[in-house]
Structures are given as C-alpha cells and as structure tokens.
Design a protein around this motif. Structure first.
Motif, PDB file in Angstrom:
ATOM      1  N   ALA A   1       0.834  -1.211   0.000  1.00 22.40           N
ATOM      2  CA  ALA A   1       0.000   0.000   0.000  1.00 22.40           C
ATOM      3  C   ALA A   1       0.861   1.250   0.000  1.00 22.40           C
ATOM      4  O   ALA A   1       0.569   2.224  -0.714  1.00 22.40           O
ATOM      5  N   LEU A   2       1.936   1.234   0.789  1.00 20.75           N
ATOM      6  CA  LEU A   2       2.834   2.386   0.854  1.00 20.75           C
ATOM      7  C   LEU A   2       3.518   2.615  -0.496  1.00 20.75           C
ATOM      8  O   LEU A   2       3.546   3.736  -1.002  1.00 20.75           O
ATOM      9  N   ALA A   3       4.006   1.549  -1.087  1.00 21.86           N
ATOM     10  CA  ALA A   3       4.667   1.673  -2.394  1.00 21.86           C
ATOM     11  C   ALA A   3       3.699   2.188  -3.453  1.00 21.86           C
ATOM     12  O   ALA A   3       4.052   3.046  -4.275  1.00 21.86           O
ATOM     13  N   ALA A   4       2.455   1.712  -3.433  1.00 15.94           N
ATOM     14  CA  ALA A   4       1.458   2.147  -4.417  1.00 15.94           C
ATOM     15  C   ALA A   4       1.057   3.608  -4.223  1.00 15.94           C
ATOM     16  O   ALA A   4       0.655   4.275  -5.177  1.00 15.94           O
ATOM     17  N   ALA A   5       1.172   4.116  -3.007  1.00 13.38           N
ATOM     18  CA  ALA A   5       0.769   5.494  -2.715  1.00 13.38           C
ATOM     19  C   ALA A   5       1.819   6.524  -3.128  1.00 13.38           C
ATOM     20  O   ALA A   5       1.505   7.707  -3.254  1.00 13.38           O
ATOM     21  N   LEU A   6       3.048   6.075  -3.350  1.00 19.68           N
ATOM     22  CA  LEU A   6       4.112   7.028  -3.679  1.00 19.68           C
ATOM     23  C   LEU A   6       3.829   7.717  -5.015  1.00 19.68           C
ATOM     24  O   LEU A   6       3.486   7.059  -5.995  1.00 19.68           O
ATOM     25  N   PRO A   7       3.986   9.035  -5.055  1.00 19.03           N
ATOM     26  CA  PRO A   7       3.742   9.761  -6.304  1.00 19.03           C
ATOM     27  C   PRO A   7       4.895   9.561  -7.288  1.00 19.03           C
ATOM     28  O   PRO A   7       5.992   9.146  -6.900  1.00 19.03           O
ATOM     29  N   GLU A   8       4.621   9.872  -8.542  1.00 18.35           N
ATOM     30  CA  GLU A   8       5.663   9.777  -9.563  1.00 18.35           C
ATOM     31  C   GLU A   8       6.798  10.753  -9.264  1.00 18.35           C
ATOM     32  O   GLU A   8       7.966  10.423  -9.400  1.00 18.35           O
ATOM     33  N   GLN A   9       6.445  11.956  -8.858  1.00 13.59           N
ATOM     34  CA  GLN A   9       7.429  12.983  -8.499  1.00 13.59           C
ATOM     35  C   GLN A   9       7.645  12.931  -6.988  1.00 13.59           C
ATOM     36  O   GLN A   9       6.824  13.427  -6.224  1.00 13.59           O
ATOM     37  N   LEU A  10       8.749  12.313  -6.557  1.00 20.06           N
ATOM     38  CA  LEU A  10       9.007  12.106  -5.138  1.00 20.06           C
ATOM     39  C   LEU A  10       9.571  13.342  -4.441  1.00 20.06           C
ATOM     40  O   LEU A  10       9.247  13.617  -3.287  1.00 20.06           O
ATOM     41  N   GLU A  11      10.430  14.067  -5.141  1.00 15.46           N
ATOM     42  CA  GLU A  11      11.124  15.190  -4.531  1.00 15.46           C
ATOM     43  C   GLU A  11      10.144  16.264  -4.089  1.00 15.46           C
ATOM     44  O   GLU A  11       9.311  16.725  -4.868  1.00 15.46           O
ATOM     45  N   ASN A  12      10.256  16.636  -2.815  1.00 17.58           N
ATOM     46  CA  ASN A  12       9.453  17.699  -2.194  1.00 17.58           C
ATOM     47  C   ASN A  12       7.949  17.426  -2.189  1.00 17.58           C
ATOM     48  O   ASN A  12       7.158  18.356  -2.051  1.00 17.58           O
ATOM     49  N   ALA A  13       7.549  16.171  -2.347  1.00 19.71           N
ATOM     50  CA  ALA A  13       6.125  15.808  -2.258  1.00 19.71           C
ATOM     51  C   ALA A  13       5.687  15.884  -0.795  1.00 19.71           C
ATOM     52  O   ALA A  13       6.479  15.638   0.112  1.00 19.71           O
ATOM     53  N   ALA A  14       4.436  16.230  -0.583  1.00 15.36           N
ATOM     54  CA  ALA A  14       3.893  16.327   0.772  1.00 15.36           C
ATOM     55  C   ALA A  14       3.562  14.938   1.308  1.00 15.36           C
ATOM     56  O   ALA A  14       2.802  14.197   0.682  1.00 15.36           O
ATOM     57  N   LEU A  15       4.108  14.600   2.468  1.00 15.63           N
ATOM     58  CA  LEU A  15       3.877  13.280   3.053  1.00 15.63           C
ATOM     59  C   LEU A  15       2.406  13.083   3.402  1.00 15.63           C
ATOM     60  O   LEU A  15       1.837  12.033   3.129  1.00 15.63           O
ATOM     61  N   ARG A  16       1.778  14.077   3.988  1.00 19.01           N
ATOM     62  CA  ARG A  16       0.366  13.970   4.367  1.00 19.01           C
ATOM     63  C   ARG A  16      -0.491  13.681   3.138  1.00 19.01           C
ATOM     64  O   ARG A  16      -1.345  12.813   3.161  1.00 19.01           O
ATOM     65  N   ARG A  17      -0.259  14.376   2.063  1.00 21.60           N
ATOM     66  CA  ARG A  17      -1.035  14.169   0.838  1.00 21.60           C
ATOM     67  C   ARG A  17      -0.760  12.783   0.258  1.00 21.60           C
ATOM     68  O   ARG A  17      -1.651  12.119  -0.252  1.00 21.60           O
ATOM     69  N   THR A  18       0.476  12.329   0.340  1.00 18.82           N
ATOM     70  CA  THR A  18       0.848  11.016  -0.182  1.00 18.82           C
ATOM     71  C   THR A  18       0.129   9.891   0.558  1.00 18.82           C
ATOM     72  O   THR A  18      -0.344   8.937  -0.053  1.00 18.82           O
ATOM     73  N   LEU A  19       0.011  10.015   1.877  1.00 19.22           N
ATOM     74  CA  LEU A  19      -0.524   8.926   2.690  1.00 19.22           C
ATOM     75  C   LEU A  19      -2.007   9.049   3.013  1.00 19.22           C
ATOM     76  O   LEU A  19      -2.649   8.052   3.370  1.00 19.22           O
ATOM     77  N   ALA A  20      -2.563  10.227   2.892  1.00 18.32           N
ATOM     78  CA  ALA A  20      -3.933  10.486   3.360  1.00 18.32           C
ATOM     79  C   ALA A  20      -4.993   9.634   2.659  1.00 18.32           C
ATOM     80  O   ALA A  20      -6.042   9.369   3.242  1.00 18.32           O
ATOM     81  N   GLY A  21      -4.751   9.174   1.443  1.00 12.98           N
ATOM     82  CA  GLY A  21      -5.743   8.377   0.723  1.00 12.98           C
ATOM     83  C   GLY A  21      -5.780   6.918   1.142  1.00 12.98           C
ATOM     84  O   GLY A  21      -6.650   6.161   0.704  1.00 12.98           O
ATOM     85  N   LEU A  22      -4.864   6.507   2.011  1.00 15.15           N
ATOM     86  CA  LEU A  22      -4.820   5.122   2.462  1.00 15.15           C
ATOM     87  C   LEU A  22      -5.815   4.892   3.600  1.00 15.15           C
ATOM     88  O   LEU A  22      -6.248   5.829   4.265  1.00 15.15           O
ATOM     89  N   ARG A  23      -6.164   3.624   3.828  1.00 21.95           N
ATOM     90  CA  ARG A  23      -7.047   3.264   4.945  1.00 21.95           C
ATOM     91  C   ARG A  23      -6.188   3.214   6.208  1.00 21.95           C
ATOM     92  O   ARG A  23      -5.391   2.298   6.386  1.00 21.95           O
ATOM     93  N   ILE A  24      -6.359   4.227   7.058  1.00 21.37           N
ATOM     94  CA  ILE A  24      -5.468   4.445   8.194  1.00 21.37           C
ATOM     95  C   ILE A  24      -6.203   4.259   9.515  1.00 21.37           C
ATOM     96  O   ILE A  24      -7.304   4.766   9.700  1.00 21.37           O
ATOM     97  N   THR A  25      -5.553   3.549  10.427  1.00 19.65           N
ATOM     98  CA  THR A  25      -6.021   3.437  11.797  1.00 19.65           C
ATOM     99  C   THR A  25      -5.253   4.458  12.633  1.00 19.65           C
ATOM    100  O   THR A  25      -4.027   4.518  12.567  1.00 19.65           O
ATOM    101  N   ASP A  26      -5.984   5.259  13.401  1.00 21.61           N
ATOM    102  CA  ASP A  26      -5.347   6.199  14.317  1.00 21.61           C
ATOM    103  C   ASP A  26      -5.045   5.476  15.627  1.00 21.61           C
ATOM    104  O   ASP A  26      -5.918   4.835  16.208  1.00 21.61           O
ATOM    105  N   VAL A  27      -3.801   5.580  16.083  1.00 19.61           N
ATOM    106  CA  VAL A  27      -3.366   4.961  17.335  1.00 19.61           C
ATOM    107  C   VAL A  27      -3.045   6.093  18.312  1.00 19.61           C
ATOM    108  O   VAL A  27      -2.129   6.877  18.056  1.00 19.61           O
ATOM    109  N   PRO A  28      -3.808   6.211  19.406  1.00 24.42           N
ATOM    110  CA  PRO A  28      -3.558   7.295  20.357  1.00 24.42           C
ATOM    111  C   PRO A  28      -2.168   7.187  20.990  1.00 24.42           C
ATOM    112  O   PRO A  28      -1.744   6.108  21.406  1.00 24.42           O
ATOM    113  N   ALA A  29      -1.490   8.308  21.049  1.00 23.23           N
ATOM    114  CA  ALA A  29      -0.153   8.347  21.652  1.00 23.23           C
ATOM    115  C   ALA A  29      -0.251   8.276  23.160  1.00 23.23           C
ATOM    116  O   ALA A  29      -1.159   8.853  23.765  1.00 23.23           O
ATOM    117  N   GLU A  30       0.679   7.565  23.752  1.00 25.98           N
ATOM    118  CA  GLU A  30       0.841   7.603  25.196  1.00 25.98           C
ATOM    119  C   GLU A  30       1.692   8.833  25.511  1.00 25.98           C
ATOM    120  O   GLU A  30       2.337   9.395  24.619  1.00 25.98           O
TER     121      GLU A  30
END
Length: 181
Positions: A135-164
């Motif tokens: 899933a991570l590999a498929a989410a990577l954009p064609e243009q990697l340099e200076n891409a926004a991490l949040r935008r790259t990952l936000a379309g994935l099915r994500i579980t939020d884990v509360p921080a201790e």
C-alpha cells in the motif's frame, strides 16, 4: 506481522541552526539510537540520511538529498526485504518513541493499509506510523522530490493509534531539546 523499519534521518534542522538532530543526546542517548532501539523487533532497519558510525543498519540516501520525507521513504523502501509485509516508519528526532510504540502501530494496521500515531491534540504524526509495504509503495507519487507526506498517505485506509504520554514529542527547536534533556 513481520516488519522492517525505516528511520528518516536527514533534514536540515533549520530551527536548530542546522545541527545534526539525530546525533543530539536526550537522556544520554542519541535520538537516532532511540529510534533504532524502538525498531528492535524489525527484520531489517534502514536509515535514510547521512551515514553515521556505530549503528548496525542499512544506510541509504534519497537520490537528491534534502528533498523531503517522501523521497526518503521511497529510498528506504528499496531495501525492505520482499518477504516482509509491513514497514514501521519513524523520524529520527523522537525522544519518547519506544518498542511498545512500534508494536502498537504494527498491530494497529489490522485489515487496513496503515496505522499512525495521533498526538493529544488529535493530529496525525505522519513520521510515526506503520504501513503495509504494498500500500505504501502504491501510494508514492511519480514525483518524489518535495512531495507532501500527508497528501501522499492520506488516501490510504489508516487506523489512528492514540499516543501515550511523550511518544509523539519531537525535537524541532532549542526549547524542545531543553524540555527533554
């Protein structure tokens, strides 16, 4: 679930006058060592950034150093073993990250694509997560340099884990460093 680890250990540390952030000591231990220790259960640990002596990890750099965490992530993924299903991704400036943090993130993937630590304000900490490699590999954009991490990952099915307490802290400013010394 078997996993590898990627530590994003580059960056310019502008707010810290350009010091080598991963080498900063908190509690007598370099921040980079804290991240690597948190990945103790990983099949392989890959550090993306300038090579530093004394760490038993695979070192790599993004093709154009300093072009951001998405480019660093892609560089690290190239060294993840093919038979590993997940990858834990950590920044190298996390004084409170522990192996239990990584264990909860990997378990949090569940049936989704990934899990991200969420701080006390409800903000996702994008460089404190665990992801299915495919899933991570498929989410990577064609243009990697200076891409926004949040935008790259936000379309994935994500579980939020509360921080201790303290897990989501990072060192970005001299005040952050003082607070954790």
């Amino acid at each position: 679930m078997r996993y590898a680890g990627i530590v994003v250990a580059g960056g310019s540390a502008r707010r810290l006058s350009g010091v080598d952030k991963p080498a900063l000591s908190v509690g007598g231990k370099p921040l980079l060592a804290r991240a690597i220790h948190a990945l103790e259960g990983a099949e392989r640990v890959i550090a993306v950034g300038p090579r530093r002596a004394g760490f038993d990890v695979v070192w790599t750099r993004e093709p154009v150093p300093g072009t951001g965490p998405v480019a660093a992530l892609a560089a690290g993924l190239a060294f993840v073993p093919e038979d590993v299903e997940a990858v834990a991704v950590l920044a190298a400036d996390l004084p409170g990250v522990r192996r239990s943090t990584v264990d909860r993130l990997v378990a949090g993937i569940g049936d989704g694509d990934g899990a991200v630590l969420v701080d006390a304000t409800g903000s996702r900490q994008w460089l404190l997560g665990a992801w299915r490699v495919a899933a991570l590999a498929a989410a990577l954009p064609e243009q990697l340099e200076n891409a926004a991490l949040r935008r790259t990952l936000a379309g994935l099915r994500i579980t939020d884990v509360p921080a201790e307490r303290g897990e989501a802290d990072d060192i970005d400013t001299p005040e952050d460093l003082e607070r954790h010394r």
